[in-house]
Design an enzyme around this catalytic site. Sequence first.
Site, PDB file in Angstrom:
ATOM      1  CE  LYS A   1      -4.172   1.746   2.275  1.00 29.63           C
ATOM      2  NZ  LYS A   1      -5.198   1.483   3.312  1.00 29.63           N
TER       3      LYS A   1
ATOM      4  CD  GLU B   1     -18.575  -3.297   8.377  1.00 30.58           C
ATOM      5  OE1 GLU B   1     -17.766  -2.479   7.921  1.00 30.58           O
ATOM      6  OE2 GLU B   1     -18.807  -4.401   7.839  1.00 30.58           O
TER       7      GLU B   1
ATOM      8  NE  ARG C   1     -20.842  -3.733   4.228  1.00 27.57           N
ATOM      9  CZ  ARG C   1     -19.634  -4.086   3.857  1.00 27.57           C
ATOM     10  NH1 ARG C   1     -18.724  -4.359   4.760  1.00 27.57           N
ATOM     11  NH2 ARG C   1     -19.318  -4.195   2.589  1.00 27.57           N
TER      12      ARG C   1
END
Length: 623
Positions: free
Chosen positions: A284, A372, A400
């Site tokens: 990243k 979640e 969610r």
Amino acid sequence: MEQNKLEILSTIDNPSQLRSLGTDKLQQLCSELRQDIVNELSVNPGHLASSLGVVELTVALHYVFNTPEDRIVWDVGHQAYGHKILTGRRDQFSTNRKLGGIKPFPSPEESEYDSFICGHASNSISAALGMAVASQNSRHVVAVIGDGAMSGGLAFEGLNNVSSIPNDLLIILNDNDMSIDRSVGGMKEYLLSLSTNETYNALRFRAARWLASNGLLSEARKQGLIRLSNALKSVISEQQNIFEGMNIRYFGPFDGHNVKELVRILRQLKDMKGPKLLHLHTKKGHGYAPAENYKPVWHAPGKFDPETGELITGDTKNMPPKFQDVFGHTLLELAKQNDKIIGVTPAMPTGCSMNIAMKELPERMFDVGIAEGHAVTFSAGMAKEGKLPFCNIYSAFAQRAYDNVIHDVAILKLPVVLCLDRAGLVGEDGPTHHGAFDLAFLRPIPNLTICSPMNEHELRKMMYTAQLPDKGPFIIRYPRGRGVIVNWRCPLEEIPVGTGRKLRDGSDVAVLTIGPIGNDVAQVIDTISTKSVAHYDMRFLKPLDENLLHEVGKKFNRIITIEDGVRNGGLGSAVLEWMSDHGYAPQITRMGLPDAFVEHGTIQQLREIVGIDNESIKNEILK
């Protein structure tokens, strides 16, 4: 970062032009693309590090596959800036995330190259499988999943179905060991240790091609050979490959920053039948040292100097704190006082500032990854055994976990404190990230207490109240960004559940607000001298302050409700229902977000568009 002319990138307006290049030009194109992303985001902030990490993969995908006829489904739009630039939006990329500009995340409404919407994580495999099945494999379909999204439950559901339906789907796992913060959990540990001999893969692939070309590889024989090779590989590596255990051919891991090698591998896999997964190791922020060295900050760093990497933050010493930081510091303060308190967050410890408590109480703070629903039920399990979890989830992502809140928390009245960060309009991230619906979708659920603080002091007091005995499931929602009080620390005191505040008395009209938008309303009322305006901070959506509402119902014929959430089902609807149920018939104007998805722009711009800015509020009061 060294500045060079965009000699190749400036000639690319669509992927067909990219495909006309020789492979010897691709590395230079990658360097130019990375440079363009850094330069643009230094002045127009966005999600930087994730897109830098997939530059080579993006170029290779559009080079090998015939997009847009072939479908590339991105998981998490953080990865897709290079994709946008290469697919006809280079000249418009400076408008990214701006009002009226290109969207913050891929969307088919914007471009035929954007196969699916991807503001939230973990949906790429399911969506791509649906496309592959619907097209009956008449086109190539690729799912690119990364930034920790493989930890999401929907990704596992998709994998399970991929293994049982005939399809030729290619799944690319962009494994950078990160979401916003560092990835966590068993899948992360598994991927770190997963290694397959590249020579073995190449030999197996060539053998399969030779057998197929000579008519010796029927479907039954192919499945038998796959099972045999899986068994041999497990013996050699002493590790079972979970993907091949699900009958998904696995290739990798390979270097995701070697663009020529990526082109070669993708060409080999392109026409291979059956589901397959290509595992790539990427970094990243790759190619830009500041982003490589401190990834959480450079996920979305704001403005910065592209040459030095110095962040341009301005003077924040005398500014009010962010609500998230008040949460983080208060959580630590409360946890030190109450050893039952536990912190839970789905991959957002830095984003929600739970990292503050993690540093001092690491054994009591849990990052569960992008999950979640699990975060809520995990919290419920701990609450059942006597702990008091503070579960912090961004409002839009809490959608969610709706069933988990109902089934696993509310029914049993468990003391889970669900803190909804980024509630209301969030600005440039657009409709996938606005916390528009929480008040409306949570209000019908029995046993919940739902509140929203007007300022930092109220947030601290609500958090204190939530952890007191016998409070049950407790929802606290607050916005992205800064509050209004510089000296924000205050004594921790209980707010009686279901009590609002009369901030200002009046006789002509009553304005009822919930949350920080009440500060704007108070400013507006201060400028009005022609009307006597009463202002009530309701604090609690559930239970409502009935004493206060009786006062309002008896005294006022005109009421305005104002909330930073959808009008349908929120505070205004609750007040309207209550007044009707109790025999009052005032004229009620409900101000809030419309029955439509709100696009991206600054929060001020969006408030003007939806009619909850200061001028709109003033005009409504003066009516």
